[in-house]
Design a protein around this motif. Sequence first.
Motif, short mmCIF file in Angstrom:
data_model
loop_
_atom_site.label_atom_id
_atom_site.label_comp_id
_atom_site.label_asym_id
_atom_site.label_seq_id
_atom_site.Cartn_x
_atom_site.Cartn_y
_atom_site.Cartn_z
N TRP A 17 35.82 49.64 40.89
CA TRP A 17 34.61 49.70 40.06
C TRP A 17 34.64 48.58 39.01
O TRP A 17 33.63 47.89 38.81
CB TRP A 17 34.49 51.06 39.38
N LEU A 18 35.78 48.41 38.34
CA LEU A 18 35.91 47.33 37.35
C LEU A 18 35.63 45.97 37.96
O LEU A 18 34.90 45.16 37.40
CB LEU A 18 37.31 47.32 36.73
N LYS A 19 36.20 45.72 39.13
CA LYS A 19 35.99 44.44 39.81
C LYS A 19 34.51 44.22 40.11
O LYS A 19 33.96 43.15 39.85
CB LYS A 19 36.77 44.38 41.12
N ARG A 20 33.88 45.25 40.68
CA ARG A 20 32.45 45.14 41.02
C ARG A 20 31.59 44.89 39.80
O ARG A 20 30.73 44.01 39.78
CB ARG A 20 31.97 46.43 41.70
N GLU A 21 31.82 45.68 38.74
CA GLU A 21 31.01 45.54 37.53
C GLU A 21 31.22 44.18 36.87
O GLU A 21 30.27 43.55 36.41
CB GLU A 21 31.34 46.67 36.53
N SER A 28 35.26 37.91 33.96
CA SER A 28 36.53 38.37 34.53
C SER A 28 36.69 39.86 34.24
O SER A 28 36.03 40.43 33.36
CB SER A 28 37.70 37.60 33.92
N MET A 29 37.61 40.47 34.96
CA MET A 29 37.90 41.88 34.69
C MET A 29 38.42 42.06 33.27
O MET A 29 38.07 43.02 32.60
CB MET A 29 38.93 42.42 35.69
N GLU A 30 39.25 41.12 32.82
CA GLU A 30 39.77 41.19 31.45
C GLU A 30 38.64 41.18 30.43
O GLU A 30 38.62 41.99 29.50
CB GLU A 30 40.71 40.02 31.17
N GLU A 31 37.70 40.26 30.60
CA GLU A 31 36.57 40.17 29.66
C GLU A 31 35.72 41.43 29.73
O GLU A 31 35.23 41.93 28.71
CB GLU A 31 35.72 38.94 29.95
N PHE A 32 35.53 41.95 30.93
CA PHE A 32 34.73 43.16 31.09
C PHE A 32 35.38 44.33 30.34
O PHE A 32 34.71 45.07 29.63
CB PHE A 32 34.56 43.50 32.57
#
Length: 85
Positions: A17-21, A28-32
């Motif tokens: 889910w994190l990757k998709r969002e 990036s996932m980190e920034e998200f």
Amino acid sequence: MSSTITVRDIDPGDKSWLKREARHVGVSMEEFVRRLIREKRGKAERGAKPSEVFKRYFGPEHGVELPPPRRHGYRPVEFADESKT
């Protein structure tokens, strides 16, 4: 000032889910995750009103009947009718 944290044992579904969002937003996932934390912290810092917190712990769902809210802590002044005296 840079800090690093490592989060282990993330549920694979949560990670997907994190990757998709993150991909959808274009970061990036980190920034998200940073944005999620910032948003959650902002909501927490605004906080709930004391009356909301009180209701959460002592409201009807918890067996406590609360009196209706009052706007002011005073009673209106009543004047005697001088035409009757």
